[in-house]
Enzyme design. Structure first.
Site, mmCIF file in Angstrom:
data_model
loop_
_atom_site.group_PDB
_atom_site.id
_atom_site.type_symbol
_atom_site.label_atom_id
_atom_site.label_comp_id
_atom_site.label_asym_id
_atom_site.label_seq_id
_atom_site.Cartn_x
_atom_site.Cartn_y
_atom_site.Cartn_z
ATOM 1 N N SER A 23 69.292 88.693 -39.947
ATOM 2 C CA SER A 23 68.760 90.029 -39.439
ATOM 3 C C SER A 23 69.276 91.313 -40.483
ATOM 4 O O SER A 23 69.009 92.414 -39.996
ATOM 5 C CB SER A 23 69.324 90.105 -37.913
ATOM 6 N N HIS A 156 33.474 116.342 -19.662
ATOM 7 C CA HIS A 156 32.616 115.547 -20.352
ATOM 8 C C HIS A 156 32.254 115.790 -21.610
ATOM 9 O O HIS A 156 31.117 115.806 -22.280
ATOM 10 C CB HIS A 156 31.141 115.341 -19.552
ATOM 11 N N SER A 277 38.602 115.008 -50.564
ATOM 12 C CA SER A 277 37.898 113.780 -50.812
ATOM 13 C C SER A 277 37.889 113.495 -52.336
ATOM 14 O O SER A 277 37.761 114.559 -52.995
ATOM 15 C CB SER A 277 36.345 114.005 -50.193
ATOM 16 N N LYS A 283 34.836 119.002 -49.094
ATOM 17 C CA LYS A 283 35.711 118.422 -47.982
ATOM 18 C C LYS A 283 37.196 118.913 -47.804
ATOM 19 O O LYS A 283 37.797 118.987 -48.569
ATOM 20 C CB LYS A 283 35.601 116.907 -47.940
ATOM 21 N N GLU A 290 44.202 112.559 -37.528
ATOM 22 C CA GLU A 290 43.664 111.247 -37.633
ATOM 23 C C GLU A 290 44.614 110.000 -37.662
ATOM 24 O O GLU A 290 44.709 109.104 -36.995
ATOM 25 C CB GLU A 290 42.726 110.796 -38.768
ATOM 26 N N TYR A 317 71.855 85.830 -23.077
ATOM 27 C CA TYR A 317 71.474 86.258 -24.440
ATOM 28 C C TYR A 317 70.763 84.903 -25.009
ATOM 29 O O TYR A 317 71.168 83.779 -24.844
ATOM 30 C CB TYR A 317 72.568 86.366 -25.356
HETATM 31 N N1 ARG Z 1 71.358 89.533 -34.836
HETATM 32 C C1 ARG Z 1 71.537 89.130 -33.445
HETATM 33 C C2 ARG Z 1 70.560 89.947 -32.709
HETATM 34 O O1 ARG Z 1 69.812 90.731 -33.117
HETATM 35 C C3 ARG Z 1 73.106 89.504 -33.256
HETATM 36 C C4 ARG Z 1 73.443 88.649 -31.923
HETATM 37 C C5 ARG Z 1 73.802 87.044 -32.236
HETATM 38 N N2 ARG Z 1 74.278 86.549 -31.139
HETATM 39 C C6 ARG Z 1 74.112 85.092 -31.442
HETATM 40 N N3 ARG Z 1 74.626 84.549 -30.492
HETATM 41 N N4 ARG Z 1 73.681 84.604 -32.459
HETATM 42 O O2 ARG Z 1 70.461 89.788 -31.421
#
Ligand code: ARG
Length: 464
Positions: A23, A156, A277, A283, A290, A317
């Protein structure tokens, strides 16, 4: 591949698996929060006698050094680490040796990441609140300047009754004020510290969770360690509040696009906020409005994604939750970017008051007032409605506005009309006589402006 585990493994992680799991490419964004949380954690560990003062000093100095070097660019955060937590810990140990390995005592990455994400989004909530406040300030200026700028009010998308530009801007003031209130509510509800919850079941170390919470500016510790590591409600609330704010911005953008069209010409978007444009030289396009309208879908998408991600996750978790980050980061960046650009566009936009008033005049927006005139002189409302209907038909045939009819023409349809009809249906009268609170009349509008001014004074930008 630098990861914080591996003792019980006999094989290297497959490279594809490693990349899929990692991550760092997105959680490096909260390196500051990760370091801040770690410093609070070791400060508490030392106070509790779990680490020595000397170890605490060493770790804190090391962490501050990492922070300094990341900020000055001499320590880039690279993809060779699994996540930001591994990056910080590995660099700490490389710098201060064995003491660095004690940083993670009484902590899991589960409560650590829950903390980091909370610290990060808490800051962003204050940023969003600040931008919303800035938008309200621009709206208030427009309200003050335009209590007598008449324009048609629509239902409307048909001209309905005359209002003022101040009144129209006031509607958006209310919407964005509620958006700010939502930010404040979210801040208050999320401001409890998950650190010290461990992986899911707390720890056996005598942590002082109240103390860590206080060091990090929280109102107190969270009260259930399983919930602490797996609660993402505050992110869903934030995505929902941002979606609502984007919906408001999108409606406003839609109106600006219509008002900017060749047919309406109610506004002119500043050159700095419009685009041309490549083929049609005449334009001047409302691209910013937008894009804001378009990007609204993206923020809604993030809300739906996270709700869906969370719906099947058993306690506590699970790695699914890592998906919260890219969604929330992108939605925050999008909402903040849209707000900032919209504020600039609105601030520099020119309103064509003459054109707006003309439009209100020629759309029979004073027809209700003509009917009310008759009612005040004893004609039953239903009959009055019919009489004014005939007047409108007559005007349409002659291609004129109600105010342009002669008194004879008025009286030919109903003898109740007198010379004072012109004053009764003038744009000014139509608006000025609507003075119940919340209505467009100048006296009512001035009371509202004073109330909004007081609101802004009593509600400064949320502080970090
Ligand atoms: N990168 C993980 C997340 O964003 C961090 C927590 C990781 N915990 C674990 N037990 N692998 O959630």
């Amino acid at each position: 591949m630098a990861q914080l585990w591996g003792g019980r493994f006999t094989k290297e992680t497959d490279k594809l698996v490693y990349n899929f799991n990692a991550s760092i490419s997105f959680d490096k964004r909260f390196y500051r929060q990760d370091i801040r949380g770690s410093i609070a954690h070791v400060t508490m560990l030392a106070k509790q006698g779990i680490l020595t003062e000397e170890e605490k000093e060493q770790i804190t100095d090391g962490l501050n050094g990492i922070l300094r070097d990341v900020e000055n660019g001499s320590l880039p955060i690279t993809d060779e680490y699994e996540d930001i937590h591994s990056f910080v810990e590995a660099n700490l140990t490389a710098r201060i040796g064995d003491a660095g390995k004690k940083l993670h005592t009484g902590r899991s990455r589960n409560d650590q990441v829950a903390l980091d994400m909370k610290l990060y989004t808490r800051d962003e909530v204050t940023e969003l609140d600040g931008l919303l406040r800035e938008l309200l300030e621009v709206l208030l200026i427009l309200m003050k300047e335009n209590t007598e700028t008449f324009m048609p009010g629509f239902t409307h998308l048909q001209k309905a009754q005359p209002i003022t530009l101040a009144h129209h801007m006031g509607a958006y003031f209310e919407m964005f004020k509620r958006d700010r209130q939502r930010m404040k509510d979210i801040y208050k509800r999320m401001n409890l510290c998950p650190l010290g919850s461990g992986a899911l079941a707390g720890t056996t170390y005598p942590l002082d969770r109240e103390y860590t919470a206080e060091l990090l500016g929280f109102d107190g510790p969270t009260l259930n360690s399983m919930d602490s590591v797996s609660d993402r409600d505050y992110l869903i609330e934030l995505l929902s509040a941002m979606s609502t704010a984007m919906m408001h911005l999108s409606r406003f953008s839609e109106e600006i696009i219509i008002w900017n069209s060749n047919e309406y010409k109610f506004v002119e978007i500043d050159d700095a906020y419009s685009t041309g444009s490549s083929i049609m030289p005449q334009k001047k396009n409302p691209d910013i409005a937008e894009l804001v309208r378009g990007k609204t879908g993206r923020v809604y998408g993030a809300l739906m994604s996270l709700l869906t991600t969370m719906k099947g996750i058993p306690l506590a978790y699970n790695k699914d939750m890592q998906e919260d980050k890219e969604l929330v980061f992108d939605a925050i960046d999008t909402a903040k970017g849209c707000l900032a650009l919209f504020i600039g566009m609105l601030r520099t936009m020119k309103f064509n008051a003459e054109r707006m008033e003309e439009s209100a005049k020629h759309g029979f927006t004073n027809a209700t007032d003509a009917a009310d005139y008759l009612v005040k002189r004893g004609v039953p409302f239903r009959d009055a409605h019919g009489i004014v209907g005939q007047l409108v038909l007559c005007c349409i045939e002659k291609k004129i506005a109600l105010d342009d009819m002669t008194l004879e023409e008025f009286r030919a349809i109903s003898p109740v009309f007198e010379e004072d009809i012109y004053d009764a249906i003038s744009m000014k009268t139509c608006v000025e006589t609507r003075n119940t609170i919340g209505a467009p009349g100048k006296a009512a509008m001035e009371k509202v402006i004073a109330a909004e001014e007081a609101y802004l004074a009593e509600n400064p930008k949320l502080q970090r």
